[in-house]
Design a protein around this motif. Structure first.
Motif, PDB file in Angstrom:
ATOM      1  N   GLY A 104      33.964  42.940  45.164  1.00 32.94           N
ATOM      2  CA  GLY A 104      34.175  41.668  45.853  1.00 32.94           C
ATOM      3  C   GLY A 104      35.489  41.008  45.485  1.00 32.94           C
ATOM      4  N   ARG A 105      35.852  41.017  44.212  1.00 32.11           N
ATOM      5  CA  ARG A 105      37.119  40.411  43.796  1.00 32.11           C
ATOM      6  C   ARG A 105      38.311  41.171  44.375  1.00 32.11           C
ATOM      7  NH1 ARG A 105      34.480  39.827  38.638  1.00 32.11           N
ATOM      8  NH2 ARG A 105      35.557  41.701  37.917  1.00 32.11           N
ATOM      9  N   ARG A 106      38.245  42.509  44.357  1.00 34.88           N
ATOM     10  CA  ARG A 106      39.358  43.288  44.897  1.00 34.88           C
ATOM     11  C   ARG A 106      39.479  43.110  46.405  1.00 34.88           C
ATOM     12  NH1 ARG A 106      40.567  49.071  42.097  1.00 34.88           N
ATOM     13  NH2 ARG A 106      40.772  48.345  39.951  1.00 34.88           N
ATOM     14  N   ALA A 107      38.359  43.088  47.097  1.00 36.05           N
ATOM     15  CA  ALA A 107      38.418  42.895  48.543  1.00 36.05           C
ATOM     16  C   ALA A 107      38.952  41.512  48.889  1.00 36.05           C
ATOM     17  CB  ALA A 107      37.037  43.111  49.152  1.00 36.05           C
ATOM     18  N   SER A 108      38.629  40.505  48.107  1.00 37.18           N
ATOM     19  CA  SER A 108      39.143  39.155  48.356  1.00 37.18           C
ATOM     20  C   SER A 108      40.642  39.092  48.116  1.00 37.18           C
ATOM     21  CB  SER A 108      38.418  38.150  47.461  1.00 37.18           C
ATOM     22  OG  SER A 108      37.036  38.134  47.745  1.00 37.18           O
ATOM     23  N   ALA A 109      41.118  39.786  47.093  1.00 36.55           N
ATOM     24  CA  ALA A 109      42.554  39.798  46.817  1.00 36.55           C
ATOM     25  C   ALA A 109      43.340  40.441  47.956  1.00 36.55           C
ATOM     26  CB  ALA A 109      42.827  40.526  45.507  1.00 36.55           C
ATOM     27  N   SER A 110      42.714  41.361  48.667  1.00 35.88           N
ATOM     28  CA  SER A 110      43.389  42.026  49.782  1.00 35.88           C
ATOM     29  C   SER A 110      43.414  41.178  51.045  1.00 35.88           C
ATOM     30  CB  SER A 110      42.708  43.368  50.081  1.00 35.88           C
ATOM     31  OG  SER A 110      41.386  43.145  50.547  1.00 35.88           O
ATOM     32  N   GLY A 111      42.597  40.140  51.115  1.00 34.94           N
ATOM     33  CA  GLY A 111      42.584  39.262  52.273  1.00 34.94           C
ATOM     34  C   GLY A 111      41.512  39.551  53.295  1.00 34.94           C
ATOM     35  N   THR A 112      40.755  40.633  53.118  1.00 32.69           N
ATOM     36  CA  THR A 112      39.680  40.974  54.073  1.00 32.69           C
ATOM     37  C   THR A 112      38.415  41.326  53.296  1.00 32.69           C
ATOM     38  OG1 THR A 112      40.502  43.241  54.133  1.00 32.69           O
ATOM     39  CG2 THR A 112      41.244  41.755  55.874  1.00 32.69           C
ATOM     40  N   PRO A 113      37.739  40.338  52.692  1.00 31.42           N
ATOM     41  CA  PRO A 113      36.572  40.645  51.862  1.00 31.42           C
ATOM     42  C   PRO A 113      35.376  41.161  52.650  1.00 31.42           C
ATOM     43  CG  PRO A 113      36.832  38.279  52.109  1.00 31.42           C
ATOM     44  CD  PRO A 113      38.048  38.900  52.713  1.00 31.42           C
ATOM     45  N   VAL A 114      35.233  40.757  53.905  1.00 38.58           N
ATOM     46  CA  VAL A 114      34.073  41.174  54.688  1.00 38.58           C
ATOM     47  C   VAL A 114      34.092  42.683  54.909  1.00 38.58           C
ATOM     48  CG1 VAL A 114      32.873  40.880  56.884  1.00 38.58           C
ATOM     49  CG2 VAL A 114      33.921  38.911  55.775  1.00 38.58           C
ATOM     50  N   VAL A 115      35.267  43.256  55.131  1.00 40.77           N
ATOM     51  CA  VAL A 115      35.374  44.699  55.331  1.00 40.77           C
ATOM     52  C   VAL A 115      34.909  45.436  54.085  1.00 40.77           C
ATOM     53  CG1 VAL A 115      36.979  46.590  55.758  1.00 40.77           C
ATOM     54  CG2 VAL A 115      37.220  44.448  57.013  1.00 40.77           C
ATOM     55  N   GLY A 116      35.340  44.982  52.915  1.00 40.00           N
ATOM     56  CA  GLY A 116      34.907  45.616  51.670  1.00 40.00           C
ATOM     57  C   GLY A 116      33.416  45.486  51.445  1.00 40.00           C
ATOM     58  N   ALA A 117      32.848  44.310  51.771  1.00 40.96           N
ATOM     59  CA  ALA A 117      31.413  44.108  51.573  1.00 40.96           C
ATOM     60  C   ALA A 117      30.594  45.027  52.474  1.00 40.96           C
ATOM     61  CB  ALA A 117      31.062  42.643  51.830  1.00 40.96           C
ATOM     62  N   ALA A 161      28.918  37.566  45.306  1.00 43.37           N
ATOM     63  CA  ALA A 161      29.233  36.763  44.117  1.00 43.37           C
ATOM     64  C   ALA A 161      30.698  36.935  43.726  1.00 43.37           C
ATOM     65  CB  ALA A 161      28.320  37.165  42.965  1.00 43.37           C
ATOM     66  N   GLY A 162      31.214  38.160  43.788  1.00 40.46           N
ATOM     67  CA  GLY A 162      32.620  38.377  43.485  1.00 40.46           C
ATOM     68  C   GLY A 162      33.539  37.659  44.455  1.00 40.46           C
ATOM     69  N   ILE A 163      33.187  37.657  45.746  1.00 37.01           N
ATOM     70  CA  ILE A 163      33.986  36.941  46.743  1.00 37.01           C
ATOM     71  C   ILE A 163      33.961  35.438  46.472  1.00 37.01           C
ATOM     72  CG2 ILE A 163      34.117  36.360  49.186  1.00 37.01           C
ATOM     73  CD1 ILE A 163      33.054  39.167  49.796  1.00 37.01           C
ATOM     74  N   ALA A 164      32.790  34.910  46.118  1.00 38.77           N
ATOM     75  CA  ALA A 164      32.691  33.474  45.825  1.00 38.77           C
ATOM     76  C   ALA A 164      33.536  33.102  44.607  1.00 38.77           C
ATOM     77  CB  ALA A 164      31.227  33.094  45.599  1.00 38.77           C
ATOM     78  N   ILE A 165      33.520  33.943  43.581  1.00 42.59           N
ATOM     79  CA  ILE A 165      34.340  33.669  42.400  1.00 42.59           C
ATOM     80  C   ILE A 165      35.820  33.707  42.763  1.00 42.59           C
ATOM     81  CG2 ILE A 165      34.995  34.557  40.130  1.00 42.59           C
ATOM     82  CD1 ILE A 165      32.120  35.523  39.805  1.00 42.59           C
TER      83      ILE A 165
END
Length: 461
Positions: A104-117, A161-165
């Motif tokens: 979740g943290r890595r996907a958020s850093a890339s700008g597209t967290p939904v794709v990673g989830a 949870a990682g995206i929220a953090i």
């Protein structure tokens, strides 16, 4: 970074997560196969056992059908009939959750967290279903639909949870779904958002505080009852290879034991079989499974055990006071808003601890072993009630303190003293013919008197 790359990286990390968890279950079984069975036992049975252990660690039910010889050797009533094992080995779930946080943290850093989830959940579901197919045998049959859903849910919760953090630290991402969520959040009034944020912080903080205290309490019990635990381990005569398997099983059950200790702290306690209870007020247990970790169980109820019930109240009170210091100034808000924050915090704490209690409980065998762990509803109710009392009291105490600190009466400046208020006569208003004082007393005034005045005021002999 392109979305395809993000999806592939999330899928790769999920596959590594599944392989690591499966390997943790497989390695001790392979050691047992090599040392205890001399490489003579069927190897596929150990691969299936590892698959069943991993699936059980994510909450997948196992339908067990033992043969007559094994059932007679267990000495448990009802072992010969089919039964279901439903208890989750939360150690495996905790590992998957940790991998989900990282994804979740890595996907958020890339700008597209939904794709990673989405990628992580799809891969976890597919691999879970494949492991369930591998783990199916005449003895144990995992529920296939649960194998495809529950591991995906566990890693999905970790990813969210990682995206929220990541959002709280670095701001919102820029993809379409996240932007839509942000617009929906911004549409909520600021007062409601601030109150909900405070309630979440208080509730989660209180729940994690109870878990932390329970973990410390369990560690103290293990240290105190270490001789008993060692004695139980020696009585099993499992050898080195069997001891490794038992130790890893205990590590997988350690999160369950911490949640059970939290249920004990909250008051309802937990059960180790039908008709048993372990709580601060009373301890009533019968024959328990021969797991050395269970040697840490208290032999009787704790003296003054009712004092443990004050812990969640104090955590709720302290959390409300601390959150109020960092929250926006809401001293002018209506009283019912402050009350709502406390009530919501208690509800969140009850939902978290009740959910953990539900995940940690289940059936471990036939007969009386079908009821192991805490009652989720009782734990949720006890946590919600106690944290609510503390959170409401703390929220109103912080509100009252803020109002008192900014009271206009308290901020009114002190009146000047009469001595300081009296004006000092200026040199211009001083009479010229006034008698001169001692020049040593006021040198400045002596130097400023005009010379012609001295001449007119003097008398010639």
């Amino acid at each position: 970074m392109r979305r395809t790359t993000i999806a592939l990286l999330a899928a790769l990390e999920t596959a590594v997560c599944v392989l690591v968890g499966y390997g943790i279950a497989l390695v001790p079984l392979m050691l047992l196969w090599a040392t205890r069975f001399g490489l003579a036992a069927p190897l596929d049975a150990f691969f299936r056992a590892a698959a069943d252990a991993w699936l059980l660690g994510h909450g997948v039910d196992l339908e067990i059908q033992l043969d007559e010889l094994t059932a007679a050797g267990l000495g448990v009533d009802g072992a010969g009939a089919p039964f279901t094992v439903t208890i989750a080995l939360l150690g495996f779930s905790l590992l998957t959750f940790a991998f989900g946080l990282r994804i979740g943290r890595r996907a958020s850093a890339s700008g597209t967290p939904v794709v990673g989830a989405v990628s992580a959940m799809l891969v976890a579901g597919l691999l879970g279903w494949a492991i369930a197919v591998v783990g199916t045998s005449a003895v144990a049959r995992p529920v296939l639909w649960q194998a495809a859903v529950l591991p995906a849910l566990v890693i999905g919760v970790g990813v969210v949870a990682g995206i929220a953090i990541a959002f709280t630290r670095g701001g919102w991402a820029t993809d379409v779904t996240t932007s839509a969520v942000r617009r929906g959040v911004d549409a909520v009034p600021f007062a409601a958002r601030a109150g909900l944020r405070s309630a979440i912080r208080i509730g989660l903080g209180s729940a994690m505080g109870v878990i932390a205290v329970a973990a410390v309490l369990l560690a103290v019990r293990i240290a105190i009852e270490h001789p008993t635990i060692v004695g139980l381990s020696q009585a099993l005569a499992a050898g080195v290879d069997g001891g490794v398997v038992i130790t890893l099983a205990e590590l997988a059950l350690l999160p369950n034991a911490i949640v059970w200790a939290a249920a004990w702290v909250l008051g309802p306690g937990f059960a180790l079989g039908a008709g048993t209870t372990v709580s601060p007020s009373v301890t009533l247990i019968g024959p328990v499974p021969g797991l050395p970790l269970l040697g840490a169980l208290p032999a009787e109820g704790a003296p003054l055990g009712v004092l443990w019930l004050a812990l969640p109240v104090l955590l709720g009170f302290g959390g409300a006071v601390l959150v109020a210091r960092s929250a926006p100034d809401r001293r002018d808000e209506p009283w019912w808003v402050t009350l709502s924050v406390g009530l919501a915090a208690g509800g969140i704490a009850g939902a978290v601890l009740g959910g953990l209690a539900a995940c940690s409980a289940g059936s471990v065998g036939p007969g009386r072993l079908s009821d192991v762990g805490p009652d989720a509803l009782l734990v949720a109710a006890a946590a919600a009630a106690s944290v609510t009392v503390g959170a409401v009291a703390g929220a109103f105490a912080a509100r009252s303190r803020a109002r008192h600190a900014l009271d206009p009466v308290a901020e009114r400046p002190a009146a000047p003293s009469p001595a300081r208020a009296a004006p000092t006569p200026s040199r211009a208003s001083r009479p010229v013919d006034a008698p001169d004082g001692d020049p040593g007393d006021d040198p400045a005034s002596a130097e400023t008197v005009p010379l012609d005045g001295l001449v007119r005021g003097s008398r010639m002999p």
